[in-house]
Design an enzyme around this catalytic site. Structure first.
Site, PDB file in Angstrom:
ATOM      1  N   LYS A   1     -19.930  34.232   6.945  1.00 32.12           N
ATOM      2  CA  LYS A   1     -20.683  33.432   5.974  1.00 32.12           C
ATOM      3  C   LYS A   1     -20.872  34.185   4.668  1.00 32.12           C
ATOM      4  O   LYS A   1     -20.642  33.637   3.588  1.00 32.12           O
ATOM      5  CB  LYS A   1     -22.038  33.030   6.552  1.00 32.12           C
ATOM      6  CG  LYS A   1     -22.901  32.201   5.588  1.00 32.12           C
ATOM      7  CD  LYS A   1     -24.097  31.581   6.281  1.00 32.12           C
ATOM      8  CE  LYS A   1     -25.094  32.632   6.743  1.00 32.12           C
ATOM      9  NZ  LYS A   1     -25.789  33.265   5.569  1.00 32.12           N
TER      10      LYS A   1
ATOM     11  N   ASP B   1     -23.821  27.713   5.811  1.00 34.12           N
ATOM     12  CA  ASP B   1     -25.196  28.151   6.046  1.00 34.12           C
ATOM     13  C   ASP B   1     -25.935  27.091   6.860  1.00 34.12           C
ATOM     14  O   ASP B   1     -25.347  26.106   7.314  1.00 34.12           O
ATOM     15  CB  ASP B   1     -25.895  28.446   4.719  1.00 34.12           C
ATOM     16  CG  ASP B   1     -26.209  27.187   3.918  1.00 34.12           C
ATOM     17  OD1 ASP B   1     -25.718  26.096   4.281  1.00 34.12           O
ATOM     18  OD2 ASP B   1     -26.945  27.287   2.926  1.00 34.12           O
TER      19      ASP B   1
END
Length: 209
Positions: A132, A150
């Site tokens: 991420k 996210d």
């Protein structure tokens, strides 16, 4: 599951309301890719800091600390993070200090033709960076192959039955979810890192970075 027509209508609505801001943000990302290694490192530090916190707090830290990301020693950096009420000041200060080893290679990494290899290099070499965070950094320097999966994006995907689980922590699960998101972006003829901005706005009402 919401329909493709609904998403298309929302994208058009967002384009009418926030289109100029989104295009400005995309241009900003492209310009950042051409920056010097220290500016790139400040962006990498921002992405390290946003993990498990908020983009708003990361932006606050970035604006306040600025060149301190590559100038300050551990204790001073830790103190600066405390001043802006950053929660994980010990660990993240340590991560940023350790990440300085990659500064001299950042200009090369962000300009690699193989963006997926560039992401793997970041994950391998920078403690505190996962898929991420590495995707976040690369998207923010104009590599739009990657969205930032996210909690907001994952919530959107889970609530609309594109994925079964909100757990996104393992490499396998992240990459599986990424494939699903990328296929969805393709339906709307958008790069994942641009489509991400629209979906994030649907979920949060904000355009950040």
């Amino acid at each position: 599951m919401i329909s493709s027509d609904y998403i298309k209508d929302k994208i058009l609505e967002i384009e009418n309301i926030q289109g100029n801001l989104i295009r400005s943000r995309i241009s900003e990302f492209k310009r950042l890719k051409k920056s010097d290694k220290y500016t790139l490192f400040k962006e990498l530090s921002f992405c390290i800091l946003t993990a498990n916190t908020s983009a708003e707090l990361g932006l606050k830290c970035q604006a306040y600390i600025n060149d301190g990301f590559y100038r300050l020693d551990y204790n001073d950096l830790r103190e600066e993070l405390i001043k802006v009420h950053y929660r994980f000041y010990n660990k993240r200060a340590s991560y940023i200090i350790g990440a300085r080893d990659i500064i001299d290679d950042l200009e090369y990494i962000v300009n690699m033709d193989d963006h997926f290899r560039a992401r793997e290099i970041l994950i391998e070499r920078v403690k505190g960076i996962g898929y991420k965070e590495a995707s976040h950094f690369l998207r923010n320097v104009g590599v739009f192959d990657f969205a930032i999966l996210d909690k907001h994006i994952i919530k959107f995907m889970k609530n609309n039955y594109y994925i079964k689980y909100e757990n996104n922590s393992s490499r396998r699960r992240y990459l599986e979810n990424e494939i699903v998101f990328n296929e969805l972006a393709k339906k709307f003829n958008m790069e994942p890192g641009v489509f991400d901005l629209y979906i994030w706005y649907i979920e949060t009402g904000k355009i950040l970075k």
